[in-house]
Design an enzyme around this catalytic site. Structure first.
Site, PDB file in Angstrom:
ATOM      1  CG  ASP A   1     -14.674  -1.575   3.651  1.00  0.00           C
ATOM      2  OD1 ASP A   1     -14.325  -2.662   3.187  1.00  0.00           O
ATOM      3  OD2 ASP A   1     -14.061  -1.010   4.582  1.00  0.00           O
TER       4      ASP A   1
ATOM      5  NE  ARG B   1     -10.637 -13.531  16.546  1.00  0.00           N
ATOM      6  CZ  ARG B   1     -11.229 -12.346  16.491  1.00  0.00           C
ATOM      7  NH1 ARG B   1     -11.219 -11.657  15.381  1.00  0.00           N
ATOM      8  NH2 ARG B   1     -11.825 -11.836  17.546  1.00  0.00           N
TER       9      ARG B   1
ATOM     10  CG  HIS C   1     -11.622  -2.678   7.058  1.00  0.00           C
ATOM     11  ND1 HIS C   1     -12.104  -2.519   5.787  1.00  0.00           N
ATOM     12  CD2 HIS C   1     -10.453  -3.357   6.931  1.00  0.00           C
ATOM     13  CE1 HIS C   1     -11.250  -3.066   4.932  1.00  0.00           C
ATOM     14  NE2 HIS C   1     -10.241  -3.579   5.597  1.00  0.00           N
TER      15      HIS C   1
ATOM     16  CB  ILE D   1      -0.965   0.001   1.207  1.00  0.00           C
ATOM     17  CG1 ILE D   1      -1.956  -1.163   1.091  1.00  0.00           C
ATOM     18  CG2 ILE D   1      -1.717   1.331   1.319  1.00  0.00           C
ATOM     19  CD1 ILE D   1      -2.909  -1.309   2.276  1.00  0.00           C
TER      20      ILE D   1
ATOM     21  NE  ARG E   1     -12.738  -3.337  -1.521  1.00  0.00           N
ATOM     22  CZ  ARG E   1     -12.014  -3.920  -0.577  1.00  0.00           C
ATOM     23  NH1 ARG E   1     -12.538  -4.160   0.630  1.00  0.00           N
ATOM     24  NH2 ARG E   1     -10.765  -4.292  -0.825  1.00  0.00           N
TER      25      ARG E   1
ATOM     26  CG  ASN F   1      -7.223  -4.964   8.275  1.00  0.00           C
ATOM     27  OD1 ASN F   1      -8.130  -4.244   8.661  1.00  0.00           O
ATOM     28  ND2 ASN F   1      -7.025  -5.264   7.008  1.00  0.00           N
TER      29      ASN F   1
HETATM   30  P1  NAI Z   1       2.568  -5.179   3.385  1.00  0.00           P
HETATM   31  O1  NAI Z   1       2.899  -6.397   4.167  1.00  0.00           O
HETATM   32  O2  NAI Z   1       2.923  -5.130   1.930  1.00  0.00           O
HETATM   33  O3  NAI Z   1       3.218  -3.897   4.075  1.00  0.00           O
HETATM   34  C1  NAI Z   1       3.197  -3.697   5.444  1.00  0.00           C
HETATM   35  C2  NAI Z   1       4.491  -2.998   5.809  1.00  0.00           C
HETATM   36  O4  NAI Z   1       4.442  -2.680   7.202  1.00  0.00           O
HETATM   37  C3  NAI Z   1       5.732  -3.851   5.593  1.00  0.00           C
HETATM   38  O5  NAI Z   1       6.688  -3.120   4.819  1.00  0.00           O
HETATM   39  C4  NAI Z   1       6.239  -4.089   7.016  1.00  0.00           C
HETATM   40  O6  NAI Z   1       7.661  -4.200   7.093  1.00  0.00           O
HETATM   41  C5  NAI Z   1       5.738  -2.842   7.719  1.00  0.00           C
HETATM   42  N1  NAI Z   1       5.704  -2.944   9.183  1.00  0.00           N
HETATM   43  C6  NAI Z   1       5.506  -4.030   9.962  1.00  0.00           C
HETATM   44  N2  NAI Z   1       5.587  -3.699  11.261  1.00  0.00           N
HETATM   45  C7  NAI Z   1       5.844  -2.380  11.316  1.00  0.00           C
HETATM   46  C8  NAI Z   1       6.061  -1.464  12.367  1.00  0.00           C
HETATM   47  N3  NAI Z   1       6.035  -1.868  13.631  1.00  0.00           N
HETATM   48  N4  NAI Z   1       6.305  -0.173  12.051  1.00  0.00           N
HETATM   49  C9  NAI Z   1       6.357   0.239  10.770  1.00  0.00           C
HETATM   50  N5  NAI Z   1       6.176  -0.592   9.727  1.00  0.00           N
HETATM   51  C10 NAI Z   1       5.920  -1.882   9.984  1.00  0.00           C
HETATM   52  O7  NAI Z   1       1.000  -4.968   3.580  1.00  0.00           O
HETATM   53  P2  NAI Z   1       0.000  -4.036   2.759  1.00  0.00           P
HETATM   54  O8  NAI Z   1      -0.623  -4.834   1.676  1.00  0.00           O
HETATM   55  O9  NAI Z   1       0.675  -2.763   2.421  1.00  0.00           O
HETATM   56  O10 NAI Z   1      -1.145  -3.802   3.843  1.00  0.00           O
HETATM   57  C11 NAI Z   1      -0.862  -3.070   5.029  1.00  0.00           C
HETATM   58  C12 NAI Z   1      -1.989  -3.210   6.020  1.00  0.00           C
HETATM   59  O11 NAI Z   1      -3.181  -2.621   5.528  1.00  0.00           O
HETATM   60  C13 NAI Z   1      -2.361  -4.647   6.370  1.00  0.00           C
HETATM   61  O12 NAI Z   1      -2.587  -4.719   7.755  1.00  0.00           O
HETATM   62  C14 NAI Z   1      -3.654  -4.856   5.610  1.00  0.00           C
HETATM   63  O13 NAI Z   1      -4.450  -5.866   6.223  1.00  0.00           O
HETATM   64  C15 NAI Z   1      -4.278  -3.502   5.744  1.00  0.00           C
HETATM   65  N6  NAI Z   1      -5.325  -3.157   4.778  1.00  0.00           N
HETATM   66  C16 NAI Z   1      -6.375  -2.386   5.231  1.00  0.00           C
HETATM   67  C17 NAI Z   1      -7.359  -1.973   4.371  1.00  0.00           C
HETATM   68  C18 NAI Z   1      -8.481  -1.122   4.864  1.00  0.00           C
HETATM   69  O14 NAI Z   1      -9.382  -0.829   4.085  1.00  0.00           O
HETATM   70  N7  NAI Z   1      -8.537  -0.685   6.119  1.00  0.00           N
HETATM   71  C19 NAI Z   1      -7.330  -2.352   2.954  1.00  0.00           C
HETATM   72  C20 NAI Z   1      -6.188  -3.129   2.570  1.00  0.00           C
HETATM   73  C21 NAI Z   1      -5.227  -3.507   3.467  1.00  0.00           C
END
Ligand code: NAI
Length: 331
Positions: free
Chosen positions: A159, A98, A187, A16, A162, A131
């Protein structure tokens, strides 16, 4: 010329983050005349990748981008930020309980709450994307007591968008002509996408979505499940979770919050419940909101039918359980 605003993106080396930072640097989030300084935080194993993102930001020569801070130090990352988009978190991996995932995220959000509380600019606006987004935001709120609770929100705009997209496809109308859907609650797959107050702009004026679709079975069934499960459908298709749409809706969330929602239009935001619509106070719950002068307020007085009531309560129940689980991780 305007002074630059500092925007923090945590988890900036992730999927993201990679979609989001160029949008911010192009003015999609704060407007085409607002210079920005990007603060990007990630963890040590991602430091090299993070630096790569920084190199690309330099290479893109964005006129609005006045500086980039790329760091693995939360204090440096949070210092002076006006907007904080919290994308970093611990993902659920196969075989994990979980409670274990919750526990990892609770500890991340607890410590980042403190860093923000101590070092962010006054009146910093916080959007939690990672999340479990609502509960991460609640933990952040609890551990940053000096940040006003109205400044801490979570993302359900994806959402919401969407739901607009599904209605637009079904009716074969422009998505920009559809408005006032609502995402209630978490969410997660218990969220309730509600079209009872949604309308479409037509050549004969604004018409209720229910009247135009004229198929309650679809609206009360497949429409809801499609929106609830859209995230899973994207993962199945892409083998990766939604990133461009998540990044785009995070920009929509902050832009509308800061610059205001158009007259007659509301959006969905996860905010701290004050008990509106008999949702338990003290949960971060998605409501319909309008924004003005940098502040959101929950749209009041919408009639809630029995079908909707059950769904509002079900998703509140899930959030109360998540809250209890999160608290059990603290002790
Ligand atoms: P990703 O795994 O590609 O990126 C997450 C990044 O966070 C990684 O680079 C990781 O190293 C970093 N990270 C982990 N712990 C950390 C910390 N303590 N401090 C700083 N950075 C840290 O995941 P992606 O696809 O970018 O998704 C990120 C989050 O967004 C996930 O939790 C996903 O479930 C959530 N999400 C939420 C949505 C919403 O509508 N609310 C929609 C899509 C995703």
């Amino acid at each position: 010329a305007k002074e630059p605003l500092r925007v923090l993106v945590t988890g900036a080396a992730g999927q993201i983050g990679y979609a989001l930072v160029p949008m911010i640097a192009r003015g999609v989030m704060l407007g085409p005349d607002q210079p920005v300084i990007l603060h990007m935080l990630d963890i040590a194993p991602a430091a090299e990748a993070l630096n790569g993102v920084k190199m690309e930001l330099v290479d893109a020569a964005f006129p609005l981008l006045k500086g980039v801070v790329a760091t693995t130090d939360a204090v440096e990352a949070c210092t002076g930020v006006n907007v904080a988009v919290m994308v970093g978190g611990f993902p659920r991996k196969e075989g994990m309980e979980r409670k274990d995932v919750m526990s990892k995220n609770v500890s991340i959000y607890k410590s980042q709450a403190s860093a923000l509380e101590k070092h962010a600019a006054a009146n910093c606006k916080v959007l939690v994307v990672a999340n479990p987004a609502n509960t991460n935001a609640l933990i952040l709120k609890e551990f940053a007591p000096s940040i006003p609770e109205k400044n801490i929100t979570c993302l359900t705009r994806l959402d919401h968008n969407r739901a607009l997209g599904q209605i637009s496809e079904r009716l074969n109308v422009q998505v920009s002509d559809v408005k006032n859907v609502i995402i209630w609650g978490n969410h997660s797959s218990t969220q309730y996408p509600d079209v009872n107050h949604a309308t479409v702009k037509t050549s004969a004026g604004e018409k209720p979505v229910r009247q135009l679709v004229a198929n309650d079975e679809w609206l009360n069934g497949e429409f809801i499940t499609t929106v609830q499960q859209r995230g899973a459908a994207i993962i199945k298709a892409r083998k990766l979770s939604s990133a461009l749409s998540a990044a785009s809706s995070a920009c929509d969330h902050i832009r509308d919050w800061v610059l205001g929602t158009p007259e007659g239009t509301w959006v969905s935001m996860g905010v701290y419940s004050d008990g509106s619509y008999n949702v338990p106070a003290g949960l971060i719950y998605s409501f319909p909101v309008t924004c003005k002068n940098g502040e959101w307020s929950i749209v009041q007085g919408l009639p809630i039918d029995e079908f909707s009531r059950k769904k509002l309560d079900l998703t509140a129940q899930e959030l109360s359980e998540e809250k209890a689980l999160a608290y059990s991780c603290l002790s």
